[in-house]
Motif scaffolding. Structure first.
Motif, PDB file in Angstrom:
ATOM      1  N   ALA A   1       0.766  -1.346   0.139  1.00  0.00           N
ATOM      2  CA  ALA A   1       0.067  -0.050  -0.064  1.00  0.00           C
ATOM      3  C   ALA A   1       0.886   1.179  -0.003  1.00  0.00           C
ATOM      4  CB  ALA A   1      -1.094   0.140   1.232  1.00  0.00           C
ATOM      5  N   VAL A   2       1.944   1.225   0.829  1.00  0.00           N
ATOM      6  CA  VAL A   2       2.673   2.436   0.558  1.00  0.00           C
ATOM      7  C   VAL A   2       3.729   2.459  -0.398  1.00  0.00           C
ATOM      8  CG1 VAL A   2       4.615   3.624   2.305  1.00  0.00           C
ATOM      9  CG2 VAL A   2       2.862   2.597   3.330  1.00  0.00           C
ATOM     10  N   ALA A   3       3.990   1.454  -0.941  1.00  0.00           N
ATOM     11  CA  ALA A   3       4.735   1.635  -2.162  1.00  0.00           C
ATOM     12  C   ALA A   3       3.832   2.168  -3.323  1.00  0.00           C
ATOM     13  CB  ALA A   3       5.453   0.290  -2.746  1.00  0.00           C
ATOM     14  N   ALA A   4       2.507   1.793  -3.157  1.00  0.00           N
ATOM     15  CA  ALA A   4       1.606   2.487  -4.250  1.00  0.00           C
ATOM     16  C   ALA A   4       1.518   3.962  -3.968  1.00  0.00           C
ATOM     17  CB  ALA A   4       0.271   1.692  -3.881  1.00  0.00           C
ATOM     18  N   VAL A   5       1.665   4.439  -2.843  1.00  0.00           N
ATOM     19  CA  VAL A   5       1.620   5.854  -2.601  1.00  0.00           C
ATOM     20  C   VAL A   5       2.742   6.354  -2.982  1.00  0.00           C
ATOM     21  CG1 VAL A   5       1.559   7.827  -0.685  1.00  0.00           C
ATOM     22  CG2 VAL A   5       0.311   5.714  -0.312  1.00  0.00           C
ATOM     23  N   ALA A   6       3.964   5.961  -2.819  1.00  0.00           N
ATOM     24  CA  ALA A   6       5.154   6.423  -3.499  1.00  0.00           C
ATOM     25  C   ALA A   6       4.999   6.333  -4.961  1.00  0.00           C
ATOM     26  CB  ALA A   6       6.385   5.416  -3.302  1.00  0.00           C
ATOM     27  N   GLY A   7       4.383   5.209  -5.670  1.00  0.00           N
ATOM     28  CA  GLY A   7       4.266   5.166  -6.842  1.00  0.00           C
ATOM     29  C   GLY A   7       3.273   6.421  -7.487  1.00  0.00           C
ATOM     30  N   ILE A   8       2.377   6.528  -6.743  1.00  0.00           N
ATOM     31  CA  ILE A   8       1.436   7.763  -7.171  1.00  0.00           C
ATOM     32  C   ILE A   8       2.132   9.075  -7.077  1.00  0.00           C
ATOM     33  CG2 ILE A   8      -0.501   9.109  -6.264  1.00  0.00           C
ATOM     34  CD1 ILE A   8      -1.627   6.448  -5.032  1.00  0.00           C
ATOM     35  N   LEU A   9       2.861   9.305  -6.013  1.00  0.00           N
ATOM     36  CA  LEU A   9       3.819  10.733  -6.127  1.00  0.00           C
ATOM     37  C   LEU A   9       4.536  10.607  -7.234  1.00  0.00           C
ATOM     38  CD1 LEU A   9       4.503  10.915  -2.042  1.00  0.00           C
ATOM     39  CD2 LEU A   9       2.991  12.080  -3.543  1.00  0.00           C
ATOM     40  N   LEU A  10       5.385   9.353  -7.458  1.00  0.00           N
ATOM     41  CA  LEU A  10       6.252   9.476  -8.812  1.00  0.00           C
ATOM     42  C   LEU A  10       5.439  10.025 -10.013  1.00  0.00           C
ATOM     43  CD1 LEU A  10       9.005   8.327  -9.357  1.00  0.00           C
ATOM     44  CD2 LEU A  10       8.175   6.097 -10.142  1.00  0.00           C
ATOM     45  N   THR A  11       4.221   9.436 -10.076  1.00  0.00           N
ATOM     46  CA  THR A  11       3.415   9.845 -11.305  1.00  0.00           C
ATOM     47  C   THR A  11       3.186  11.438 -11.163  1.00  0.00           C
ATOM     48  OG1 THR A  11       2.460   7.768 -11.252  1.00  0.00           O
ATOM     49  CG2 THR A  11       1.182   9.606 -12.447  1.00  0.00           C
ATOM     50  N   ALA A  12       2.815  11.785  -9.912  1.00  0.00           N
ATOM     51  CA  ALA A  12       2.650  13.335 -10.098  1.00  0.00           C
ATOM     52  C   ALA A  12       3.617  14.116 -10.169  1.00  0.00           C
ATOM     53  CB  ALA A  12       2.064  13.488  -8.311  1.00  0.00           C
TER      54      ALA A  12
END
Lengths: 526, 344
Positions: free
Chosen positions: B242-253
């Protein structure tokens, strides 16, 4: 096992030696809380003589040794060296005074050679802290020759390559070399891990130490060994010195009478007869390692589980605790079926297990005493998922105080505690949980007599409060003293049950080995 | 021969271990953190002297933003390591999440929340899968997540056809995440702070955290104390997902589009290095979020300093590998590990 030894023929009898040299303990009393481990013991340990200390487990032998080596301070009394009182506040004090103990398992650095192990801390150096190899070689060769170890100890062997006897030799060399050579050397059951050949070498060494005027203290259970080696034999019973005998005139029978001629140890608390409410009811329990176990334990009853190592006692305990799979059979706790295969559910049902290997199976060594105590009761100490830290501290402190765990604070890591205190932390964890049935697997293994006595008291207290207890122990005197009833296991089955009046060491051993004898007999016949 | 070369180590070792045994938790953890603070100050001083702009507020913010994604992964890596495991697939997981967030955003008609929800859901699933493979498949965590490192990277490339996906910087939510500020601090940094504080509280204040330390410290004892260790291990890996997904979202942003590999490759190494530097015992049971964050700051400051000085970025890899080994060697020395055979 001849009584002849190299030195007896040409050395005068011990009585003829000068007696002012050596050590003397005078009026030593040691209490651990309410338990009196030693009571007014006065004993001479003359130089140039081997004094054996005998007594049953818990008689006070190791407490006396620990007072000599500064590990314990006596409640009353003093230690004299060459007629002058010495104040032994720490093991370092004792070493400085020339009193050394050779433990069963000396501390040996595994990856450095014998020579460096012997002179650890005072290695010869050249400029720039480099090891002076030539000097080290000279020293070790000279010392090996002087002590007569040259043919049994190769100086280049690494610590990890040494046999148990050689490890003890290294420790003995540490004691006999360096600035303050030892005046008193105590051996604590040195032969328990030695081969026969190594025992002979050790005895030759002890003879030599005696000839050099060292006061040797020798603790052992082995009668033959002591009669062969010792000059004088001091017998302790329940913390008191009950007799000192001349090794040349005493007999084995005489020593046994001195050691055991008494009631069961006062360390065990007598309790009223137990109730008849069945707490644990096991019927036909079968796992991979145990078969068809029937066992009932009543409220307030202490049941001892005896048997040889490998009889399946610990496996039964783990199966009851839900950690080993159950094949068939039923277990009820307080009338309700006990879940199997789920330690958490078993604990919630009211069963606690203090397992055999406290470090490997029970403790979180790098966590605090508080953490270790509260881990099984966190669900009662939380609001939402947050641990109520005040309540947790109070609870841990309460049980740590009640069990008299010796620690400056409950915030210390458990690994800093002694074995006995670590065991008490394990007990504190389960006491805090308030179980209906508590299983204690080898609860006093490897802990000193003071802590043992306190654990016996805790067990008696729990029984008095109506907790049902199952105690597994390989020390028969302990089981005989603690248990209301002893169940004996052999090869995965129960082979018999003895009540308090029937239970003797012989009766228990007969049941523990009954099957072995019959199988080996039938094996020989076929 | 090795033993012969170090004779003075014998008395030294004995002397060093004694006092450490007397000083409980605070001594050990505090000592490690002080060392990290010292190293951080040294790095800041050296690069500050070499380059006038290095210590500027703008550059500090650059460091903080660049360290955020690493920080998130390091925080959850710390939890896994405390629990006795390891997850080297975190970077690949972030890559999958980055691609999924952008693609879901696009196909849901530029709905940022749909994109984020899809990414977090996929992250959770991957984490659960990791946990299940390790616990029920009985696969060593290093091997299981090494497989994940390759497989999830491939998955991200398959989903995205190996290209950057979508464009999200026309959406206010993604712009806010990637470029926004609250009270002067970048939103990304706030997210790291919130996650770190939450995980810290979880570890230190709740029974869940106690049990996580217990499982990593001694799994047999934890089991016999009634802790369902399988449940904890699977849940911890799910948390990582879940937290890696948050990191991925931030990477996208931050980059404006879903990135299968660029930006997330190599993050597992940074996360593990930060945890080890921060004082996690790789055999489990020990570690703190505070220590890990300090280590993240140290790594970020070092990376940035080397970049600002124009030092070949290959050196950054060398520096990072060196730091990881040094951190572990220091730790093993502290625990007095015997130098015989393969380490535990």
């Amino acid at each position: 096992m001849s009584r002849a030894r190299p030195s007896t023929s040409d050395s005068p009898p011990p009585a003829g030696r000068p007696s002012t040299a050596g050590a003397r303990v005078e009026g030593i009393t040691k209490r651990f809380g309410a338990v009196q481990a030693l009571n007014d013991v006065t004993l001479d340990l003359p130089g140039g003589s081997v004094t054996a200390l005998m007594g049953e487990n818990g008689a006070g032998k190791s407490t006396l040794l620990k007072i000599l080596t500064g590990d314990h301070r006596p409640t009353r009394g003093r230690v004299l060296l060459d007629g002058r009182p010495v104040d032994l506040r720490s093991p370092a004090d004792a070493r400085a005074a020339g009193i050394r103990i050779i433990p069963q398992e000396p501390e040996i650095v595994p990856h450095v050679p014998v020579a460096e192990n012997v002179y650890t801390g005072s290695l010869p150096r050249r400029a720039g802290r480099r090891l002076d190899r030539a000097e080290l070689r000279r020293r070790i060769t000279a010392d090996l020759d002087r002590l007569g170890f040259a043919d049994v100890l190769e100086p280049d062997l690494l610590g990890s390559q040494l046999t148990a006897a050689q490890r003890q030799l290294v420790e003995i060399m540490r004691a006999l070399t360096g600035g303050n050579a030892a005046r008193v050397i105590a051996f604590d059951e040195p032969t328990s891990s030695l081969s026969e050949h190594e025992v002979d070498a050790l005895f030759a060494l002890i003879d030599r130490l005696r000839d050099q005027g060292v006061a040797v203290v020798y603790v052992s259970h082995r009668m033959q060994e002591i009669l062969r080696l010792a000059d004088r034999i001091a017998v302790l019973r329940d913390g008191a010195l009950v007799g000192v005998r001349d090794a040349r005139t005493t007999t084995e029978d005489d020593l046994v009478r001195l050691m055991v001629g008494r009631d069961l140890s006062t360390m065990f608390v007598r309790r009223p007869v137990v109730g008849d409410r069945v707490v644990l009811d096991v019927r036909g329990l079968t796992t991979d390692r145990v078969r068809g176990i029937d066992l009932r334990i009543h409220a307030g009853e202490v049941v001892g589980l005896a048997g040889l190592i490998g009889a399946g006692r610990s496996e039964l305990a783990l199966a009851l605790a839900g950690d080993l799979p159950v094949r068939s059979g039923s277990v009820t706790l307080d009338g309700r079926p006990l879940p199997s295969g789920n330690p958490g559910a078993v604990i919630r049902a009211g069963l606690g297990l203090a397992p055999e290997e406290r470090k490997a199976q029970a403790l979180f060594l790098h966590r605090t005493i508080r953490d270790n105590t509260s881990i099984a009761v966190l669900e009662r100490l939380r609001r939402f998922r947050f641990v109520k830290r005040g309540a947790e501290r109070d609870l841990a402190q309460e049980y740590i105080d009640r069990l008299r765990v010796r620690t400056p604070s409950i915030e210390h890591e458990v690994r800093t505690l002694s074995g006995g205190n670590q065991q008490k932390v394990v007990l504190a964890r389960w006491l805090a949980r308030k179980p209906k049935l508590l299983i204690l697997d080898e609860p006093t293994r490897g802990i000193d007599v003071g802590a043992k006595a306190e654990i016996y008291r805790i067990i008696a207290d729990l029984a008095e409060q109506g907790v049902a207890l199952l105690v597994i122990s390989s020390e028969l005197p302990e089981l005989l003293g603690l248990a209301d009833r002893i169940v004996v296991m052999q090869n995965g089955r129960t082979t018999g049950e003895l009540n308090r009046t029937e239970a003797t060491e012989e009766a228990v051993l007969a049941l523990a080995m009954a099957d072995d004898i019959s199988t080996s007999a039938s094996g020989a016949a076929s | 021969m090795t033993t012969a070369a170090t004779p003075p180590a014998v008395p030294n070792d004995g002397g060093r271990r004694r006092p450490a045994a007397r000083i409980p938790v605070l001594g050990a953890v505090g000592g490690q953190n002080l060392g990290l603070i010292g190293a951080l100050v040294a790095v800041l001083t050296v690069f500050g002297l070499l380059n006038d702009n290095y210590l500027s507020l703008t550059n500090m913010q650059v460091i903080a933003e660049a360290a955020t994604i690493t920080g998130l992964l390091a925080v959850v890596q710390t939890v896994v390591i405390i629990c006795g495991g390891l997850d080297i697939s975190v970077g690949s997981q972030a890559g999958v999440a980055s691609v999924v967030s952008a693609m879901a955003f696009t196909s849901a008609g530029s709905n940022a929340f749909a994109g984020m929800a899809a990414a977090v859901a996929v992250g959770l699933l991957i984490g659960l899968l990791n946990g299940a493979i390790i616990v029920y498949g009985r696969v060593n965590p290093t091997i299981a997540t090494l497989a994940g490192l390759a497989a999830y990277k491939g998955l991200a490339q398959l989903l995205s056809d190996g290209r950057a996906q979508g464009y999200v910087l026309n959406d206010a939510v993604f712009v806010f995440l990637g470029r926004g500020r609250i009270a002067g601090l970048p939103v990304m940094v706030w997210i790291l702070i919130v996650v770190a504080v939450a995980v810290h509280v979880l570890l230190t204040r709740t029974d869940i955290g106690r049990n996580i330390y217990a499982v990593g410290g001694n799994d047999t004892a934890a089991r016999l104390a009634g802790i369902n260790i399988n449940k904890y291990l699977v849940a911890v890996y799910a948390l990582v997902g879940a937290v890696a997904a948050v990191a991925g979202i931030l990477l996208t942003a931050r980059t404006g589009s879903g990135q299968p590999t660029s930006g997330s490759e190599g993050l597992e190494l940074k996360a593990i290095t930060a945890s080890a530097l921060g004082g996690c015992a790789l055999r489990g049971g020990k570690g703190t979020i505070g220590g890990t964050l300090l280590a993240v700051a140290l790594l970020g400051a070092l990376d940035n300093g080397l970049t600002v000085q124009g030092i070949n970025s290959f050196w950054q890899n060398v520096a990072q590998g060196t730091l990881l080994v040094v951190a572990v060697v220091v730790q093993q020395r502290r625990t007095g590990e015997r130098a015989v055979g393969l380490p535990a």
